[in-house]
Motif scaffolding. Sequence first.
Motif, mmCIF file in Angstrom:
data_model
loop_
_atom_site.group_PDB
_atom_site.id
_atom_site.type_symbol
_atom_site.label_atom_id
_atom_site.label_comp_id
_atom_site.label_asym_id
_atom_site.label_seq_id
_atom_site.Cartn_x
_atom_site.Cartn_y
_atom_site.Cartn_z
ATOM 1 N N LEU A 1 0.830 -1.205 0.000
ATOM 2 C CA LEU A 1 0.000 0.000 0.000
ATOM 3 C C LEU A 1 0.864 1.254 0.000
ATOM 4 O O LEU A 1 0.629 2.193 -0.756
ATOM 5 N N LEU A 2 1.869 1.283 0.865
ATOM 6 C CA LEU A 2 2.740 2.457 0.938
ATOM 7 C C LEU A 2 3.513 2.666 -0.358
ATOM 8 O O LEU A 2 3.698 3.804 -0.804
ATOM 9 N N TYR B 1 4.090 5.944 -5.187
ATOM 10 C CA TYR B 1 4.126 6.176 -6.628
ATOM 11 C C TYR B 1 3.127 7.263 -7.032
ATOM 12 O O TYR B 1 3.445 8.172 -7.817
ATOM 13 N N LEU B 2 1.903 7.160 -6.513
ATOM 14 C CA LEU B 2 0.874 8.141 -6.861
ATOM 15 C C LEU B 2 1.260 9.538 -6.377
ATOM 16 O O LEU B 2 1.080 10.531 -7.097
ATOM 17 N N ARG B 3 1.790 9.619 -5.173
ATOM 18 C CA ARG B 3 2.148 10.936 -4.645
ATOM 19 C C ARG B 3 3.335 11.537 -5.382
ATOM 20 O O ARG B 3 3.409 12.757 -5.572
ATOM 21 N N GLU B 4 4.281 10.704 -5.784
ATOM 22 C CA GLU B 4 5.404 11.236 -6.567
ATOM 23 C C GLU B 4 4.911 11.782 -7.908
ATOM 24 O O GLU B 4 5.371 12.833 -8.364
ATOM 25 N N ALA B 5 3.991 11.046 -8.542
ATOM 26 C CA ALA B 5 3.432 11.551 -9.792
ATOM 27 C C ALA B 5 2.667 12.857 -9.559
ATOM 28 O O ALA B 5 2.759 13.803 -10.348
ATOM 29 N N TYR B 6 1.927 12.922 -8.451
ATOM 30 C CA TYR B 6 1.166 14.137 -8.134
ATOM 31 C C TYR B 6 2.099 15.309 -7.868
ATOM 32 O O TYR B 6 1.865 16.424 -8.352
#
Length: 891
Positions: A500-501, A506-511
């Motif tokens: 999960l982390l 990954y999502l937060r880095e893309a954001y």
Amino acid sequence: MGPPPVVTGISPKEGPPGTRVTIRGEFLGSSPSDLIGLKICGCDCLLSAEWKSKNKIVARSGPCKGRGDIIVTTKSGGEGTSTVQFRGYHESIGPVKESAVWVEEAAPPSLPWGRRPMSPTVYTPPDPLGLSTEGDESKFPEEELNELFPEGSGKLTDESFQPLWYLLEHHSNTSFEDLKAGMVFLQRKVEGQKEGQLSFLKANTGAVMDQLDRLVLLKNMFEEDQRKNGKEPLLSLQAAIEESITLADSLFSEILARKDHADKTREALSLLTRHKFLFQLPASIDKNIRKKEYDLVVNDYTRVKNLFGNTDVKLFQKILGEIDKKIEELKVDLHTRMVTMPCNVQDQTKYIRLLISLNWNGDAAWDAILARKEYLMCLLNKVKDHFKQKEEQETNDKGRKSGRDSGSGVWGAGRGTWCGAACGALAAELHALWPLARRYFADFAGTTADPQRQDQLKEMIIAAVELFSEHMRACLLPAGGGAGSGASSGVGADVIRARLLANLQYLREAYDSLLKLDLPSQPLAIVEKIIFEYRVFGMTVFLQRAHRRVRALPDKETWRIREYTDYGAITDLPHLLESYIDEALSSIHKCVSWGGRRESSLLGAGEPRAALHSHTQQILLAYVAVLQDLAMQDADQEFNNTSLSVALEQRAEERGAARGGARGGAGRAWQQRLLLAAANAQRTRLASLPHIAETFERFEFPKPALALQTAEEALSNLESSIAETYLEHKGDPLVGTIEPSMYMGQQRIDPDTVVEDARPYVYEIINNLIAVHAEVDSICGGGGGGGGGRYVRNICETVCDMVCEELARLLRGAVPPRAPAFRARLELALLQAACVQHLTPKAENYLSETLKTIPPLETQEEKRRMETLLQGIKQKMSLQLASLNCNVEVI
């Protein structure tokens, strides 16, 4: 270890480098090998040291300058000390001082460009008379000296040196006696140098031999040159020069013969050279294209268009047509390279500028933006298809086996790689697309840009981000709507948290990458939404994992007593419930509770908070259902208690439980399992639920008040249901044995018979009550006035109510004779004394109503005999009565 060396005297006390110094002292070594160190003024002089005795050493000083100690070091005594010092100095070489090396006396020459060296050697010879020179204030004026000696000089090194000038300049105020003493000093110094020629040569033997070697080498080189070139080499050089002149004349005459032809050729070549650029341009274009030097091609093409664009010469027009054809092919090639992906932004920008410079028909920059947008969409689809195919292949190879993590959802390791690849692709391509688009509107399009292009660009980015969001939902979120779909229950919490982390990272880095681009708010909101949904999904994953684990608790229940508490004997179930919920909340807090940059709070309000409370309520109600199922597993069994005492039945069941107790509690009697379930429910209601509420507060989660209240009511109802079931299987058979036991044997007694004891059925009732009390108290009883004592009291009071009601029914009827009446009063008094602490007002009412139907005792003698019999029976049954009335909470 001997005493350290001590230097007490030296001779001489000063001198230049290489001075032979005699060192005297004490403990200077017992042998030459004992001497391991010698320093004079800090310079190592061990190599030149000669050990003479323990009190004398001879050595030569090193290149030291100034005063310093003489330190001797020996093996036996170590490093020594010195009471005297040696002064080293460097001698200045002057014109009257003999030296083994050449001293440059002339002033340093000036450099060719008129500058002198940065730090020329300034040599100031010492006074040859040995007198101190006078200060500047006492010197003879230089102007007068120039008038007295127009061709002279006062410098000792000049050829025109004049002694009078020197004396007037340096000793104009010196007395005659001092000058005579200086003359004597100069004569003695010159004589001393004449006498010391041999010593001078000895001291400078190396330099003299080196000079002799150089002279011999020069002599040999001179003789070798004479052998090769003779004594007069200029003659051969003159002959060579004359021969070269003759050869040059012959060559020059031939060149003159061809001069006319060369001039004509030169005129023709000059005409061709004038248009050489045009004729060689097609070949130059091909060569530069092969080298990918497109800027040179553009420059050459622009230049030729400016020079020959309006020419009427057919030859030039033919060449220009060929050039235009090559340029058109180059345009198509550059456009193809620009829209062919992958291609970095720098290359695309270069191709766009080249196409604009070559007058491309169309909007090259917008074509590049469209190509990059299509490449992004295609790349996201390729990433999805690749991992889908890989996942299907792994599923086909491994098969569907339980406990193996090859499903969909967040649990598959391949899904995490998919998420990372998709996030990286989106961030990388948008980092290329967005700067290219901004440059398009700033530089490439200029004022001719279509106003709708900005809206189209915005729609492109939103479409790409929406496609990414759809793929991430398919990758990370469950397809069927349930958070646990595809998640294996055998996956550990650490693995779940790690995946999960990782995916959330990954999502937060893309954001964060998109935030740096300063994109419009719509695409950022799409990414924010998928991150928020994934956080909610992560929370649901842990809660549903806890729900599945709670539902699987029947498989873990061994009925082994974990501990005895104030709520009775409990098993592992309450602790497992607390641990499952604590682990779920801890995982939620670590993974998804706190948001990243510009992310809203997960549990601030709305659906996530409602979902948290709903899942918590489901977990607690599932736990209640587990307890109910475990408690009621054998509730439908039929037990024949019509003629069997409850105490005897209890002992038989205890023997069966003892045989199965060695298997970890799995062989417990059904009544014990029923009571253990009640104790677990009571402990959960009174202790575990407050602990769960504290856990929510510890992790700063909103307290699920409704879920806790619902679970508390369900547990309370379960406790009541268990009590009813227990009373149904224990109280009813106990009451059912009273009437058969009371009339067992059809015993009749004469009215005048003296009653000495109560009938056996009373003792059986008391023993049955003791058995029920012991069973309930052994499991549900708790110390310290907890809820367990109240539960035992409630069951015992209910059983007593049932017994008193049955006795009232049996004894209420015809008035018995005198002896049976005495016996009935004795039995009721004994039962009342035995159950005194368990009698409710209802039970006492039954007993009082029954006593009213029995004739009273008429005489004092009967009353005394009744009291005596009752005290005797109570004394004999003191142990039973004490066990029945122990550990009862009095309210």
